[in-house]
Design an enzyme around this catalytic site. Structure first.
Site, PDB file in Angstrom:
ATOM      1  NE  ARG A 148      -1.301   1.134   3.952  1.00 32.75           N
ATOM      2  CZ  ARG A 148      -0.593   2.117   4.483  1.00 32.75           C
ATOM      3  NH1 ARG A 148      -0.753   3.365   4.046  1.00 32.75           N
ATOM      4  NH2 ARG A 148       0.274   1.899   5.452  1.00 32.75           N
ATOM      5  NE  ARG A 149       3.384   2.254   5.909  1.00 35.77           N
ATOM      6  CZ  ARG A 149       3.697   1.425   6.900  1.00 35.77           C
ATOM      7  NH1 ARG A 149       4.616   0.493   6.729  1.00 35.77           N
ATOM      8  NH2 ARG A 149       3.073   1.516   8.062  1.00 35.77           N
TER       9      ARG A 149
END
Length: 314
Positions: free
Chosen positions: A130-131
Site C-alpha cells: 500500500r505504501r
C-alpha cells in the site's frame, strides 16, 4: 467474575507493548483482576527474509494466537486490527475495539526532513504494498526496497545506511517511545492509511460471556464505527492485510466520511473513491466506497496483484 485473565500475544516489542497496555487498562478498570501475558513467536515473526505478501498475509499474525486460545491456554488475544482478517474463524469474535492511536505513516530518515525532500533515485524501505504503490505514484524515480523485521531491526537497517529513508506506522513508533525518530507524519492526502491502522482489538471466544463482560469496558464506540466502515470496504474488495488498498474513515458528530483507494503495485494507476453519511450506516457506506472502486476497475488491479503473489510463491 474471573479473577485471572490470560492474554496470548506475539513476542515482538510492539506486540508486547500492546498486550501490556491492555493488561494495565483491564486491571485499572477491574480492581482485583490479575492479567497474565503468554508471549509466543508466530510464523510472521519467524520468516523475516520474505515479503509478507508472499507468505500468506491473511491471519499471518493471528492464527497461532487463536490456537493458544483453542488449547485452553489463553482467554483473549490482543491484535493490531490491521493484521486481523476480515472474517474471523468460527467461534471467535472481537469483544472490544480500543480508541484509535495515530493512523498515519511516519517518514523516518537520518538525512531528509520530508518524503518530498528525497533526491532522485533515493532508496526507500517499506514492507507495505500500500505504501509502496502510493509513494511511487508520486515519486516513480525512487527505488523502493522491501523492509522486514521488527521496528528496532528496521531502524537498524536505516542507521546502517541500507536505505535513505523508511516508512513505518506512526503509532508503532509512538508506542515504543521512538517519537524522536519521526521526521514527518505523512498526511492521509499523500498516503492513505491501511485498514484500521493505529487501532487495537481484543479477540475472545464468542460464547465466553464472562470474558466479554470484562473486556467490553475498553470498547471505544467512535473507533468501533470507523473500524466498521473501513473493514466493510476492505471486505467487499476481498482485501487481505498485504494489498495496495488504503482507506480512512473520519467521524464528526453523527456523520462519517470515508476515503478509499486501490492502486497498481508500481503506482502507475491509483483509483480513488469517497462518500459520507450518517454514522449509523458505517457498514453500508464502507461497502459503497468499495463498489465505486470496483466500478472503476479495482477488481482487475487486485486480481493482477494476487496473481503476481501466487506466481512469486512458486
Amino acid at each position: 467474575m474471573k479473577k485471572t485473565l490470560r492474554i496470548a500475544t506475539r513476542k515482538s516489542p510492539l506486540a508486547m507493548w500492546q498486550a501490556e497496555f491492555v493488561k494495565a487498562e483491564l486491571e485499572k478498570a477491574h480492581p482485583g483482576l490479575e492479567v497474565e501475558l503468554l508471549p509466543m513467536s508466530t510464523k510472521g515473526d519467524k520468516i523475516l527474509d520474505v515479503p509478507l505478501a508472499k507468505i500468506g498475509g491473511k491471519g499471518l499474525f493471528t492464527k497461532e494466537l487463536e490456537d493458544r486460545m483453542i488449547a485452553g491456554e489463553a482467554d483473549i488475544a490482543v491484535h493490531s486490527m490491521k493484521d486481523v482478517p476480515m472474517e474471523l474463524p468460527e467461534g471467535f469474535a472481537l469483544g472490544a475495539i480500543l480508541e484509535r492511536h495515530s493512523p498515519t505513516d511516519a517518514f523516518v530518515s537520518n538525512n531528509y526532513e520530508k518524503f518530498e525532500d528525497l533526491p532522485q533515485g533515493a532508496i526507500l524501505g517499506t514492507s507495505s504494498l500500500r505504501r509502496k504503490a502510493q509513494l511511487m505514484a508520486q515519486r516513480p524515480d525512487l527505488v523502493v526496497r522491501d523492509l522486514r523485521g521488527n521496528v528496532g531491526t528496521r531502524l537498524g537497517k536505516l542507521d546502517a545506511g541500507e536505505y535513505d529513508a523508511i516508512v513505518l506506522a506512526t503509532s508503532g513508533l509512538q508506542r515504543l517511545q521512538l517519537d524522536d525518530r519521526i521526521r514527518h507524519e505523512i498526511p492521509a492526502e499523500t498516503c492513505l492509511p491501511a485498514v484500521t491502522q493505529g487501532t487495537l482489538g481484543i479477540e475472545y471466544f464468542a460464547k465466553d460471556t464472562e470474558t466479554l463482560d470484562i473486556i467490553k469496558v475498553l470498547n471505544h464506540k467512535p473507533t468501533e464505527i470507523r473500524t466498521t466502515a473501513e473493514r466493510a470496504m476492505n471486505h467487499r474488495l476481498e482485501g487481505g492485510c498485504q494489498v495496495p488498498i488504503g482507506v480512512f474513515a473520519e467521524l464528526e458528530k453523527e456523520r462519517i466520511k470515508i476515503r478509499g483507494l486501490v492502486a497498481e503495485l508500481d503506482g502507475s494507476t491509483v483509483l480513488h473513491a469517497q462518500t459520507e453519511g450518517p454514522a449509523e450506516n458505517a457498514h453500508e457506506l464502507g461497502v459503497a466506497v468499495a463498489e465505486d472502486l470496483l466500478k472503476q476497475g479495482a477488481d482487475k488491479i487486485l486480481a493482477a496483484v494476487y496473481a503476481e503473489e501466487i506466481s512469486s510463491k512458486g
